[in-house]
Every structure is written in structure tokens, then in C-alpha cells.
Write a protein that holds these residues in place. Structure first.
Motif, short mmCIF file in Angstrom:
data_model
loop_
_atom_site.label_atom_id
_atom_site.label_comp_id
_atom_site.label_asym_id
_atom_site.label_seq_id
_atom_site.Cartn_x
_atom_site.Cartn_y
_atom_site.Cartn_z
N LEU A 84 0.85 -1.17 0.00
CA LEU A 84 0.00 0.00 0.00
C LEU A 84 0.90 1.23 0.00
O LEU A 84 1.76 1.37 0.85
N THR A 85 0.68 2.15 -0.95
CA THR A 85 1.53 3.34 -1.03
C THR A 85 1.05 4.41 -0.06
O THR A 85 -0.01 4.28 0.57
N SER A 86 1.80 5.49 0.04
CA SER A 86 1.44 6.59 0.93
C SER A 86 0.15 7.29 0.49
O SER A 86 -0.48 8.00 1.26
N LYS A 87 -0.25 7.08 -0.76
CA LYS A 87 -1.48 7.67 -1.29
C LYS A 87 -2.63 6.67 -1.28
O LYS A 87 -3.62 6.84 -1.98
N ASN A 88 -2.51 5.62 -0.48
CA ASN A 88 -3.53 4.57 -0.36
C ASN A 88 -3.80 3.85 -1.68
O ASN A 88 -4.92 3.43 -1.95
N GLN A 89 -2.80 3.72 -2.49
CA GLN A 89 -2.94 2.98 -3.75
C GLN A 89 -2.32 1.60 -3.58
O GLN A 89 -1.31 1.44 -2.92
N LEU A 90 -2.99 0.63 -4.19
CA LEU A 90 -2.54 -0.75 -4.08
C LEU A 90 -2.45 -1.32 -5.49
O LEU A 90 -3.39 -1.21 -6.27
N THR A 91 -1.31 -1.91 -5.82
CA THR A 91 -1.15 -2.55 -7.11
C THR A 91 -1.41 -4.04 -6.94
O THR A 91 -0.77 -4.70 -6.12
N LEU A 92 -2.37 -4.52 -7.72
CA LEU A 92 -2.69 -5.94 -7.63
C LEU A 92 -1.73 -6.73 -8.51
O LEU A 92 -1.39 -6.30 -9.62
N PRO A 93 -1.33 -7.89 -8.06
CA PRO A 93 -0.45 -8.73 -8.88
C PRO A 93 -1.14 -9.10 -10.19
O PRO A 93 -2.36 -9.32 -10.24
N LYS A 94 -0.37 -9.18 -11.26
CA LYS A 94 -0.89 -9.47 -12.58
C LYS A 94 -1.64 -10.80 -12.61
O LYS A 94 -2.68 -10.94 -13.24
N SER A 95 -1.13 -11.79 -11.90
CA SER A 95 -1.78 -13.10 -11.90
C SER A 95 -3.19 -13.03 -11.29
O SER A 95 -4.09 -13.73 -11.72
N VAL A 96 -3.39 -12.12 -10.32
CA VAL A 96 -4.70 -11.96 -9.70
C VAL A 96 -5.66 -11.30 -10.69
O VAL A 96 -6.80 -11.75 -10.85
N THR A 97 -5.23 -10.23 -11.34
CA THR A 97 -6.11 -9.54 -12.28
C THR A 97 -6.44 -10.42 -13.49
O THR A 97 -7.55 -10.35 -14.02
N GLN A 98 -5.50 -11.24 -13.91
CA GLN A 98 -5.76 -12.16 -15.02
C GLN A 98 -6.77 -13.23 -14.62
O GLN A 98 -7.59 -13.66 -15.42
N ALA A 99 -6.72 -13.62 -13.36
CA ALA A 99 -7.63 -14.67 -12.88
C ALA A 99 -9.08 -14.19 -12.84
O ALA A 99 -9.99 -14.99 -13.06
N VAL A 100 -9.31 -12.89 -12.59
CA VAL A 100 -10.68 -12.38 -12.52
C VAL A 100 -11.15 -11.81 -13.85
O VAL A 100 -12.32 -11.48 -13.99
N GLY A 101 -10.28 -11.65 -14.79
CA GLY A 101 -10.66 -11.12 -16.09
C GLY A 101 -10.52 -9.61 -16.13
O GLY A 101 -10.27 -8.94 -15.13
N ALA A 102 -10.67 -9.08 -17.33
CA ALA A 102 -10.50 -7.63 -17.52
C ALA A 102 -11.62 -6.86 -16.84
O ALA A 102 -12.80 -7.05 -17.14
#
Length: 111
Positions: free
Chosen positions: A5-23
Motif C-alpha cells: 500500500l503506497t502513501s497515497k492509499n494505492q494498491l497494485t494488484l499482482p498481474k496473476s490476480v487480475t488475469q484470474a478475474v478477467g479484464a
């Protein structure tokens, strides 16, 4: 998997997670028992509009007519035609001129 979690409350999801749920661009976010639950949301605005139009039994021709009407130059509102004499409009100019007094243009006196 680990995500930071960044200082601006942003979270980058792992690519494998986003691919698993679809675009998807949007996620429903909720917390449950100290966990953050992200649920992919697919916004289908066009489908919702089409469904509402079908529910109202509107056709493509109805929509085209409505758009053409909205884009057309607006005609001035029609008013009931009344003779000017009813309101005394013919005498307004004469009465106004008679009430006006001439303004004197005398220079201000010095005291």
C-alpha cells in the motif's frame, strides 16, 4: 502474494490476480473480519439503457425523432393574440411623453 500500500492509499494488484478475474476496471470494496474483499464489477451502462428503452417500448425511430427535436432551433412560444387597445398600449407612448418634464440644464451656483 504480497502487495504494498503506497502513501497515497494505492494498491497494485499482482498481474496473476487480475488475469484470474478477467479484464475489469472497477472493484466493489468491503471489509469482513479484518480482511479487504475486492469483487470485480463490470459496469454495463449501455445494456442498462437498452433494457430501459425496451421496457418503455421505444424504438430507434422514436429516439432519432427525439434527438432531432432537441437539436432543432426552438420556435418562440406562441402567445394569444390580443388587440393592443385592450391593454391601452396605443396610449402608453402618448401618456408617457405627456408626463415627462423637461430637465433644466442650469449650471450649479458657487457658494
Amino acid at each position: 502474494m504480497l502487495a504494498k500500500l503506497t502513501s497515497k492509499n494505492q494498491l497494485t494488484l499482482p498481474k496473476s490476480v487480475t488475469q484470474a478475474v478477467g479484464a475489469t476496471e472497477y472493484f466493489d470494496v468491503e471489509t469482513r473480519a479484518g480482511q479487504i474483499i475486492l469483487t470485480p464489477v463490470r459496469i454495463q451502462r449501455g445494456d442498462a439503457v437498452r433494457a430501459k428503452l425496451a421496457e418503455l417500448d421505444l424504438t430507434d425511430a422514436d429516439i432519432a425523432d427525439a434527438v432531432a427535436w432537441a437539436r432543432s432551433a426552438a420556435a418562440p412560444p406562441m402567445l394569444a393574440a390580443e388587440p393592443a387597445a385592450v391593454y391601452g398600449a396605443a396610449n402608453v407612448k402618448a401618456n408617457t411623453a405627456a408626463r415627462k418634464k423637461p430637465i433644466s440644464k442650469k449650471p450649479a451656483s458657487k457658494a
